[in-house]
Design an enzyme around this catalytic site. Structure first.
Site, PDB file in Angstrom:
ATOM      1  N   GLU A   9     101.472 -13.500 -28.957  1.00 36.86           N
ATOM      2  CA  GLU A   9     101.137 -12.419 -28.018  1.00 36.86           C
ATOM      3  C   GLU A   9      99.639 -12.130 -28.053  1.00 36.86           C
ATOM      4  OE1 GLU A   9     103.850  -9.088 -27.946  1.00 36.86           O
ATOM      5  OE2 GLU A   9     102.151  -7.717 -27.914  1.00 36.86           O
ATOM      6  N   THR A  40      99.929  -8.634 -23.020  1.00 38.14           N
ATOM      7  CA  THR A  40     100.363  -7.234 -22.912  1.00 38.14           C
ATOM      8  C   THR A  40      99.836  -6.579 -21.630  1.00 38.14           C
ATOM      9  OG1 THR A  40      98.499  -6.421 -24.182  1.00 38.14           O
ATOM     10  CG2 THR A  40     100.500  -6.954 -25.410  1.00 38.14           C
ATOM     11  N   ALA A  43     100.234   0.576 -19.604  1.00 41.82           N
ATOM     12  CA  ALA A  43     100.831   1.479 -18.619  1.00 41.82           C
ATOM     13  C   ALA A  43      99.722   2.337 -18.011  1.00 41.82           C
ATOM     14  CB  ALA A  43     101.875   2.365 -19.279  1.00 41.82           C
ATOM     15  N   HIS A  69     103.676  -9.269 -19.879  1.00 43.02           N
ATOM     16  CA  HIS A  69     104.458  -8.073 -20.149  1.00 43.02           C
ATOM     17  C   HIS A  69     104.364  -7.252 -18.869  1.00 43.02           C
ATOM     18  CE1 HIS A  69     104.113  -8.170 -24.810  1.00 43.02           C
ATOM     19  NE2 HIS A  69     104.068  -9.386 -24.305  1.00 43.02           N
ATOM     20  N   ARG A  99     109.749  -0.662 -20.583  1.00 45.91           N
ATOM     21  CA  ARG A  99     109.512   0.631 -19.949  1.00 45.91           C
ATOM     22  C   ARG A  99     108.046   1.014 -20.068  1.00 45.91           C
ATOM     23  NH1 ARG A  99     110.951   6.224 -22.639  1.00 45.91           N
ATOM     24  NH2 ARG A  99     109.121   5.516 -23.771  1.00 45.91           N
ATOM     25  N   ASP A 101     104.863   3.190 -22.222  1.00 43.43           N
ATOM     26  CA  ASP A 101     104.636   4.595 -22.593  1.00 43.43           C
ATOM     27  C   ASP A 101     103.587   5.153 -21.660  1.00 43.43           C
ATOM     28  OD1 ASP A 101     106.285   4.836 -24.934  1.00 43.43           O
ATOM     29  OD2 ASP A 101     104.878   3.448 -25.885  1.00 43.43           O
ATOM     30  N   TYR A 138     114.412  -2.892 -31.455  1.00 46.22           N
ATOM     31  CA  TYR A 138     113.770  -2.072 -32.501  1.00 46.22           C
ATOM     32  C   TYR A 138     114.602  -2.049 -33.787  1.00 46.22           C
ATOM     33  CZ  TYR A 138     110.997  -0.682 -28.523  1.00 46.22           C
ATOM     34  OH  TYR A 138     110.173  -0.721 -27.418  1.00 46.22           O
ATOM     35  N   LYS A 158     120.244  -3.164 -21.436  1.00 39.64           N
ATOM     36  CA  LYS A 158     119.212  -4.107 -20.961  1.00 39.64           C
ATOM     37  C   LYS A 158     119.767  -5.532 -20.937  1.00 39.64           C
ATOM     38  CE  LYS A 158     115.904  -2.656 -23.977  1.00 39.64           C
ATOM     39  NZ  LYS A 158     114.556  -2.346 -24.530  1.00 39.64           N
ATOM     40  N   GLN A 169     110.142  -5.067 -32.191  1.00 39.25           N
ATOM     41  CA  GLN A 169     108.980  -4.360 -32.730  1.00 39.25           C
ATOM     42  C   GLN A 169     108.732  -4.955 -34.116  1.00 39.25           C
ATOM     43  OE1 GLN A 169     106.178  -3.051 -32.591  1.00 39.25           O
ATOM     44  NE2 GLN A 169     106.860  -1.318 -31.354  1.00 39.25           N
ATOM     45  N   PHE A 209      98.737   2.166 -35.829  1.00 40.83           N
ATOM     46  CA  PHE A 209      99.721   1.543 -34.914  1.00 40.83           C
ATOM     47  C   PHE A 209     101.134   1.953 -35.322  1.00 40.83           C
ATOM     48  CE2 PHE A 209      97.801  -2.844 -33.512  1.00 40.83           C
ATOM     49  CZ  PHE A 209      96.889  -2.199 -32.714  1.00 40.83           C
ATOM     50  N   HIS A 259     107.805 -14.326 -33.224  1.00 43.16           N
ATOM     51  CA  HIS A 259     106.847 -13.957 -32.165  1.00 43.16           C
ATOM     52  C   HIS A 259     105.665 -13.271 -32.861  1.00 43.16           C
ATOM     53  CE1 HIS A 259     105.521 -12.464 -28.181  1.00 43.16           C
ATOM     54  NE2 HIS A 259     105.239 -11.325 -28.798  1.00 43.16           N
TER      55      HIS A 259
HETATM   56  P1  FAD Z   1     113.541   1.299 -23.106  1.00 36.83           P
HETATM   57  O1  FAD Z   1     114.408   0.156 -23.441  1.00 36.83           O
HETATM   58  O2  FAD Z   1     113.662   1.893 -21.741  1.00 36.83           O
HETATM   59  O3  FAD Z   1     113.798   2.430 -24.212  1.00 36.83           O
HETATM   60  C1  FAD Z   1     112.939   3.542 -24.356  1.00 36.83           C
HETATM   61  C2  FAD Z   1     113.673   4.678 -25.035  1.00 36.83           C
HETATM   62  O4  FAD Z   1     114.595   5.267 -24.123  1.00 36.83           O
HETATM   63  C3  FAD Z   1     114.520   4.262 -26.234  1.00 36.83           C
HETATM   64  O5  FAD Z   1     114.527   5.324 -27.165  1.00 36.83           O
HETATM   65  C4  FAD Z   1     115.898   4.061 -25.636  1.00 36.83           C
HETATM   66  O6  FAD Z   1     116.930   4.189 -26.601  1.00 36.83           O
HETATM   67  C5  FAD Z   1     115.920   5.174 -24.605  1.00 36.83           C
HETATM   68  N1  FAD Z   1     116.758   4.869 -23.430  1.00 36.83           N
HETATM   69  C6  FAD Z   1     116.882   3.691 -22.813  1.00 36.83           C
HETATM   70  N2  FAD Z   1     117.704   3.812 -21.732  1.00 36.83           N
HETATM   71  C7  FAD Z   1     118.068   5.115 -21.685  1.00 36.83           C
HETATM   72  C8  FAD Z   1     118.896   5.892 -20.812  1.00 36.83           C
HETATM   73  N3  FAD Z   1     119.524   5.317 -19.773  1.00 36.83           N
HETATM   74  N4  FAD Z   1     119.042   7.218 -21.058  1.00 36.83           N
HETATM   75  C9  FAD Z   1     118.428   7.806 -22.115  1.00 36.83           C
HETATM   76  N5  FAD Z   1     117.641   7.124 -22.984  1.00 36.83           N
HETATM   77  C10 FAD Z   1     117.461   5.813 -22.772  1.00 36.83           C
HETATM   78  N6  FAD Z   1     104.031  -1.228 -24.216  1.00 36.83           N
HETATM   79  C11 FAD Z   1     103.122  -1.361 -23.235  1.00 36.83           C
HETATM   80  O7  FAD Z   1     102.708  -0.367 -22.629  1.00 36.83           O
HETATM   81  N7  FAD Z   1     102.619  -2.592 -22.874  1.00 36.83           N
HETATM   82  C12 FAD Z   1     103.050  -3.729 -23.478  1.00 36.83           C
HETATM   83  O8  FAD Z   1     102.593  -4.829 -23.146  1.00 36.83           O
HETATM   84  C13 FAD Z   1     104.043  -3.618 -24.511  1.00 36.83           C
HETATM   85  N8  FAD Z   1     104.540  -4.726 -25.110  1.00 36.83           N
HETATM   86  C14 FAD Z   1     105.553  -4.593 -26.032  1.00 36.83           C
HETATM   87  C15 FAD Z   1     106.123  -5.748 -26.584  1.00 36.83           C
HETATM   88  C16 FAD Z   1     107.159  -5.658 -27.504  1.00 36.83           C
HETATM   89  C17 FAD Z   1     107.775  -6.915 -28.062  1.00 36.83           C
HETATM   90  C18 FAD Z   1     107.614  -4.369 -27.931  1.00 36.83           C
HETATM   91  C19 FAD Z   1     108.713  -4.243 -28.949  1.00 36.83           C
HETATM   92  C20 FAD Z   1     107.056  -3.223 -27.403  1.00 36.83           C
HETATM   93  C21 FAD Z   1     106.036  -3.319 -26.434  1.00 36.83           C
HETATM   94  N9  FAD Z   1     105.471  -2.192 -25.831  1.00 36.83           N
HETATM   95  C22 FAD Z   1     104.514  -2.323 -24.849  1.00 36.83           C
HETATM   96  C23 FAD Z   1     105.899  -0.851 -26.247  1.00 36.83           C
HETATM   97  C24 FAD Z   1     107.043  -0.302 -25.385  1.00 36.83           C
HETATM   98  O9  FAD Z   1     106.606  -0.174 -24.058  1.00 36.83           O
HETATM   99  C25 FAD Z   1     107.412   1.057 -25.957  1.00 36.83           C
HETATM  100  O10 FAD Z   1     108.048   0.883 -27.194  1.00 36.83           O
HETATM  101  C26 FAD Z   1     108.200   1.965 -25.037  1.00 36.83           C
HETATM  102  O11 FAD Z   1     108.212   3.268 -25.612  1.00 36.83           O
HETATM  103  C27 FAD Z   1     109.650   1.560 -24.844  1.00 36.83           C
HETATM  104  O12 FAD Z   1     109.767   0.449 -24.070  1.00 36.83           O
HETATM  105  P2  FAD Z   1     111.205  -0.255 -23.939  1.00 36.83           P
HETATM  106  O13 FAD Z   1     111.081  -1.318 -22.937  1.00 36.83           O
HETATM  107  O14 FAD Z   1     111.755  -0.589 -25.257  1.00 36.83           O
HETATM  108  O15 FAD Z   1     112.013   0.992 -23.308  1.00 36.83           O
END
Ligand code: FAD
Length: 279
Positions: A9, A40, A43, A69, A99, A101, A138, A158, A169, A209, A259
């Protein structure tokens, strides 16, 4: 036996000099014959165009696939669709769907997506099976999750929406990963879940981090790392021992690949993988 999936990455470089450095890092990492290089995505705006440029450059110049990403928070269906179409035009076939942040202090629109499962559904609805979709997992739970059960329930959503595989993570406790695999198996989740590996290069940065992303740096490791103070070489050499041991345990326990969060550097990833006998 199925080959291990190794991937690396990067973050999108901010300028021409950073891009040149990344090109040289990428060339060095090529010895690992990675399955893909992911890039990456920030957001809320600033680095999003740089992600696109970096992905297109890797896709055009490298034998290895590039995987952007794509985080959906704050975005609209139209914007995401446009990006997907642009990536398709450039031959990109893999996406890490997240999703994301909201940046702190962000006062922009909430957007049309709430969670990553909606993004995965959207990508499948608009582009069918064109993209291999990775999602995030996670082992030590997402910081917003209320409990472990909920975390796995939403991860499953998902997968059911069409994710092909997941990247975790980073973590420093192998049991957390194996427990995640057990929970997934119990829920009938069968996609490969690749451990995300964060080589240790800088103590303060690692703690910063980890505090935001919910990864735990075990107390014994923090104390050992702190002892190195300004001795970066010593810290990195120790970190290589720790990470080689962790990766070795993960692979021995059945992890389907690794990864690497490279932070746009090759040295630590290459030393760890060399010690593991991966090239
Ligand atoms: P989600 O899967 O949507 O989950 C987010 C939270 O919401 C979790 O607590 C989940 O349990 C909860 N949730 C999910 N669905 C629902 C629902 N229907 N109702 C209520 N709660 C729900 N961030 C960036 O900005 N840019 C990047 O390039 C980036 N790369 C990443 C790469 C990896 C491998 C990882 C592990 C993380 C990366 N992140 C990145 C961070 C990531 O965007 C954050 O961890 C973010 O907070 C969650 O993203 P997610 O896709 O896991 O979200």
């Amino acid at each position: 036996m199925k080959a291990l999936s190794i991937s690396c990455e990067f973050f999108p470089p901010r300028n021409e000099k950073g891009m040149l450095t990344l090109n040289s890092v990428r060339q060095k990492l090529q010895v690992l014959q990675p399955e893909y290089y992911s890039v990456t995505f920030g957001a809320g705006g600033s680095t999003q165009e740089k992600t696109f440029e970096t992905v297109v450059q890797i896709q055009n110049e490298s034998k290895t696939d590039a995987a952007p990403h794509l985080s959906c928070i704050g975005s609209t269906h139209d914007n995401v669709l446009k990006l997907l179409e642009d990536y398709q035009k450039h031959g990109v076939r893999r996406i890490v769907a997240l999703r994301g942040d909201q940046p702190s202090g962000w006062a922009g629109p909430i957007g049309e997506f709430s969670y990553a499962n909606e993004l995965v559904e959207f990508i499948r609805a608009k582009t069918g099976s064109h993209f291999h979709i990775e999602v995030a997992a996670y082992p030590e739970f997402h910081p917003e999750s209320r409990n472990a059960k909920e975390d796995i329930k939403y991860f499953k959503q998902k997968v059911e929406a069409g994710a092909n595989s997941a990247i975790t993570q980073y973590f420093y406790n192998a049991d957390a990963y194996f427990r995640l695999l057990d929970s997934c198996a119990a829920q009938g989740i069968e996609i490969p879940i690749i451990p995300g590996i964060m080589p240790i290069s800088n103590y303060e940065q690692l703690i910063r981090f980890s505090n935001t992303c919910g990864a735990e740096v075990p107390r014994w490791l923090q104390w050992r790392l702190r002892d190195f103070e300004d001795d970066i070489d010593g810290l990195q050499a120790f970190g290589i021992d720790v990470m080689t041991d962790l990766c070795g345990r993960l692979l021995a326990g059945g992890a389907p690949g690794l990864h690497f969060y490279t932070l746009n550097q090759s040295k630590l990833t290459l030393t760890i993988t060399k010690r593991l006998g991966l090239y």
